[in-house]
Motif scaffolding. Structure first.
Motif, PDB file in Angstrom:
ATOM      1  N   LEU A 162     -11.609  30.983  21.540  1.00 61.39           N
ATOM      2  CA  LEU A 162     -11.739  30.585  22.942  1.00 61.39           C
ATOM      3  C   LEU A 162     -11.538  29.081  23.019  1.00 61.39           C
ATOM      4  N   ARG A 163     -10.490  28.667  23.699  1.00 63.75           N
ATOM      5  CA  ARG A 163     -10.219  27.241  23.884  1.00 63.75           C
ATOM      6  C   ARG A 163     -11.047  26.734  25.063  1.00 63.75           C
ATOM      7  N   TYR A 164     -11.789  25.662  24.852  1.00 64.85           N
ATOM      8  CA  TYR A 164     -12.591  25.061  25.925  1.00 64.85           C
ATOM      9  C   TYR A 164     -12.119  23.633  26.138  1.00 64.85           C
ATOM     10  N   HIS A 165     -11.682  23.339  27.377  1.00 65.56           N
ATOM     11  CA  HIS A 165     -11.130  22.034  27.734  1.00 65.56           C
ATOM     12  C   HIS A 165     -12.050  21.350  28.747  1.00 65.56           C
ATOM     13  N   PRO A 166     -13.124  20.726  28.295  1.00 69.34           N
ATOM     14  CA  PRO A 166     -14.155  20.225  29.217  1.00 69.34           C
ATOM     15  C   PRO A 166     -13.732  19.078  30.119  1.00 69.34           C
ATOM     16  N   ILE A 167     -12.728  18.292  29.712  1.00 66.88           N
ATOM     17  CA  ILE A 167     -12.316  17.170  30.572  1.00 66.88           C
ATOM     18  C   ILE A 167     -10.902  17.398  31.109  1.00 66.88           C
ATOM     19  N   LEU A 168     -10.550  18.652  31.287  1.00 67.16           N
ATOM     20  CA  LEU A 168      -9.204  19.009  31.724  1.00 67.16           C
ATOM     21  C   LEU A 168      -8.818  18.342  33.048  1.00 67.16           C
ATOM     22  N   ASP A 169      -9.772  18.219  33.967  1.00 66.37           N
ATOM     23  CA  ASP A 169      -9.468  17.689  35.293  1.00 66.37           C
ATOM     24  C   ASP A 169      -9.732  16.188  35.432  1.00 66.37           C
ATOM     25  N   TRP A 170      -9.982  15.508  34.330  1.00 71.61           N
ATOM     26  CA  TRP A 170     -10.184  14.053  34.370  1.00 71.61           C
ATOM     27  C   TRP A 170      -8.819  13.367  34.373  1.00 71.61           C
ATOM     28  N   ASP A 171      -8.674  12.302  35.174  1.00 73.33           N
ATOM     29  CA  ASP A 171      -7.456  11.507  35.108  1.00 73.33           C
ATOM     30  C   ASP A 171      -7.723  10.248  34.281  1.00 73.33           C
ATOM     31  N   SER A 172      -6.687   9.453  34.071  1.00 75.25           N
ATOM     32  CA  SER A 172      -6.825   8.279  33.210  1.00 75.25           C
ATOM     33  C   SER A 172      -7.803   7.252  33.763  1.00 75.25           C
ATOM     34  N   LYS A 173      -7.852   7.131  35.085  1.00 74.82           N
ATOM     35  CA  LYS A 173      -8.805   6.188  35.669  1.00 74.82           C
ATOM     36  C   LYS A 173     -10.230   6.581  35.315  1.00 74.82           C
ATOM     37  N   MET A 174     -10.523   7.864  35.393  1.00 74.00           N
ATOM     38  CA  MET A 174     -11.854   8.344  35.040  1.00 74.00           C
ATOM     39  C   MET A 174     -12.155   8.083  33.571  1.00 74.00           C
ATOM     40  N   VAL A 175     -11.150   8.308  32.730  1.00 70.14           N
ATOM     41  CA  VAL A 175     -11.328   8.088  31.294  1.00 70.14           C
ATOM     42  C   VAL A 175     -11.747   6.646  31.014  1.00 70.14           C
ATOM     43  N   PHE A 176     -11.007   5.689  31.576  1.00 66.43           N
ATOM     44  CA  PHE A 176     -11.315   4.293  31.281  1.00 66.43           C
ATOM     45  C   PHE A 176     -12.581   3.822  31.992  1.00 66.43           C
ATOM     46  N   GLN A 177     -12.913   4.427  33.137  1.00 73.87           N
ATOM     47  CA  GLN A 177     -14.174   4.090  33.780  1.00 73.87           C
ATOM     48  C   GLN A 177     -15.358   4.566  32.939  1.00 73.87           C
ATOM     49  N   TYR A 178     -15.225   5.757  32.363  1.00 73.49           N
ATOM     50  CA  TYR A 178     -16.278   6.268  31.480  1.00 73.49           C
ATOM     51  C   TYR A 178     -16.444   5.346  30.279  1.00 73.49           C
ATOM     52  N   ILE A 179     -15.326   4.935  29.705  1.00 74.19           N
ATOM     53  CA  ILE A 179     -15.373   4.002  28.575  1.00 74.19           C
ATOM     54  C   ILE A 179     -16.101   2.720  28.967  1.00 74.19           C
ATOM     55  N   ASN A 180     -15.809   2.241  30.155  1.00 73.66           N
ATOM     56  CA  ASN A 180     -16.425   1.013  30.639  1.00 73.66           C
ATOM     57  C   ASN A 180     -17.924   1.190  30.841  1.00 73.66           C
ATOM     58  N   GLU A 181     -18.325   2.278  31.503  1.00 69.67           N
ATOM     59  CA  GLU A 181     -19.736   2.512  31.792  1.00 69.67           C
ATOM     60  C   GLU A 181     -20.549   2.708  30.521  1.00 69.67           C
ATOM     61  N   LYS A 183     -19.730   1.559  27.636  1.00 72.67           N
ATOM     62  CA  LYS A 183     -19.488   0.439  26.712  1.00 72.67           C
ATOM     63  C   LYS A 183     -18.969   0.941  25.362  1.00 72.67           C
ATOM     64  N   LEU A 184     -17.982   1.815  25.449  1.00 81.57           N
ATOM     65  CA  LEU A 184     -17.385   2.391  24.249  1.00 81.57           C
ATOM     66  C   LEU A 184     -16.218   1.535  23.773  1.00 81.57           C
ATOM     67  N   PRO A 185     -15.942   1.560  22.490  1.00 84.70           N
ATOM     68  CA  PRO A 185     -14.811   0.771  21.973  1.00 84.70           C
ATOM     69  C   PRO A 185     -13.479   1.368  22.380  1.00 84.70           C
ATOM     70  N   LEU A 186     -12.476   0.508  22.494  1.00 87.41           N
ATOM     71  CA  LEU A 186     -11.117   0.958  22.769  1.00 87.41           C
ATOM     72  C   LEU A 186     -10.282   0.907  21.499  1.00 87.41           C
ATOM     73  N   HIS A 187      -9.393   1.846  21.364  1.00 91.75           N
ATOM     74  CA  HIS A 187      -8.394   1.804  20.295  1.00 91.75           C
ATOM     75  C   HIS A 187      -7.674   0.457  20.412  1.00 91.75           C
ATOM     76  N   SER A 188      -7.519  -0.243  19.319  1.00 95.97           N
ATOM     77  CA  SER A 188      -6.979  -1.600  19.363  1.00 95.97           C
ATOM     78  C   SER A 188      -5.531  -1.669  19.831  1.00 95.97           C
ATOM     79  N   LEU A 189      -4.798  -0.544  19.784  1.00 94.48           N
ATOM     80  CA  LEU A 189      -3.399  -0.556  20.215  1.00 94.48           C
ATOM     81  C   LEU A 189      -3.244  -0.504  21.737  1.00 94.48           C
ATOM     82  N   VAL A 190      -4.326  -0.178  22.462  1.00 95.12           N
ATOM     83  CA  VAL A 190      -4.238  -0.123  23.921  1.00 95.12           C
ATOM     84  C   VAL A 190      -3.811  -1.469  24.490  1.00 95.12           C
ATOM     85  N   ALA A 191      -4.414  -2.539  24.008  1.00 95.84           N
ATOM     86  CA  ALA A 191      -4.107  -3.882  24.514  1.00 95.84           C
ATOM     87  C   ALA A 191      -2.673  -4.300  24.206  1.00 95.84           C
TER      88      ALA A 191
END
Length: 235
Positions: A162-181, A183-191
């Protein structure tokens, strides 16, 4: 572009309810006696699901497909998150040595037969894992490709998984906002302009002419008629 400038462009979203819903779903799987595992490529967006798993159930094993072609920065990111989040990471890889992964002319498969390369290094190793579990958690999102846009949060996969995709409906803005809230590290290649990071030979920077949030996989398999590695189309 700095990492901070990227995450501060994300719009505010409240995530507590979403995380609670994921926790309840995982608890239900456990109550039903299902064995759960997760997979992660440890690319920039992966940190969201990994953080949620660390909050919901740190015992869930997280399989990392070591293709031998990852950016050094991705391996460093994996190790950083493993320590920070207390993750149970299991590395798996193909039984075929890299020097044997060549075509009839001796050229690397990633250059001449990328689908076969992906199958050898990603699909086949993970397929061997599936029969050991009942539920596979992964972090695909609808906005990543036309194929993923058609998927549901729960789907039947190969070998009865059974495949479970819990963040299937998240967009990129939500992803980076979650990271910000959180205070999670970013992959160094993003910058450096990489918003989706796969294997080094087949990953380029995202299209700089497109809006930041419009196509975060534009750097994958550049110049090829390929948008998926096969994990989410054949398993």
């Amino acid at each position: 572009m700095s990492s901070q400038s990227i995450i501060t462009q994300a719009s505010a979203v409240t995530f507590d309810q979403r995380v609670d819903e994921i926790a309840k779903q995982v608890a239900k799987y456990h109550k039903d006696g299902k064995k759960i595992f997760a997979s992660s490529s440890f690319q920039p967006q992966s940190v969201v699901l990994l953080d949620i798993i660390s909050r919901v159930d740190k015992t869930i094993p997280i399989y990392f497909l070591d293709t031998n072609y990852h950016f050094p920065e991705t391996i460093a990111f994996r190790d950083q998150l493993a320590e920070k989040l207390g993750l149970n990471i299991i590395d798996i890889k193909s039984d075929i040595p890299v020097d044997k992964q060549v075509d009839e002319n001796g050229q690397p498969l990633h250059a001449t037969q990328p689908d076969k390369c992906c199958h050898i290094n990603k699909v086949a190793p993970l397929e061997d894992v599936l029969p050991q579990f009942d539920v596979w958690i992964n972090g695909i999102r609808k906005g990543q490709s036309s194929v993923r846009a058609q998927m549901q949060k729960e789907e039947e996969g190969k070998h009865g998984i059974l495949r479970y995709h819990p963040i299937l409906d998240w967009d990129s803005k939500m992803v980076f906002q979650y990271i910000n809230e959180r205070k999670l590290p970013l992959h160094s290649l993003v910058a450096k302009g990489y918003f989706s990071v796969g294997c080094l030979p087949c990953t380029g920077k995202a299209d700089p002419t497109k809006p930041l949030w419009s196509d975060d996989r534009s750097g994958r398999w550049q110049g090829q008629q390929k948008t998926e590695c096969g994990l989410h189309t054949s398993l």
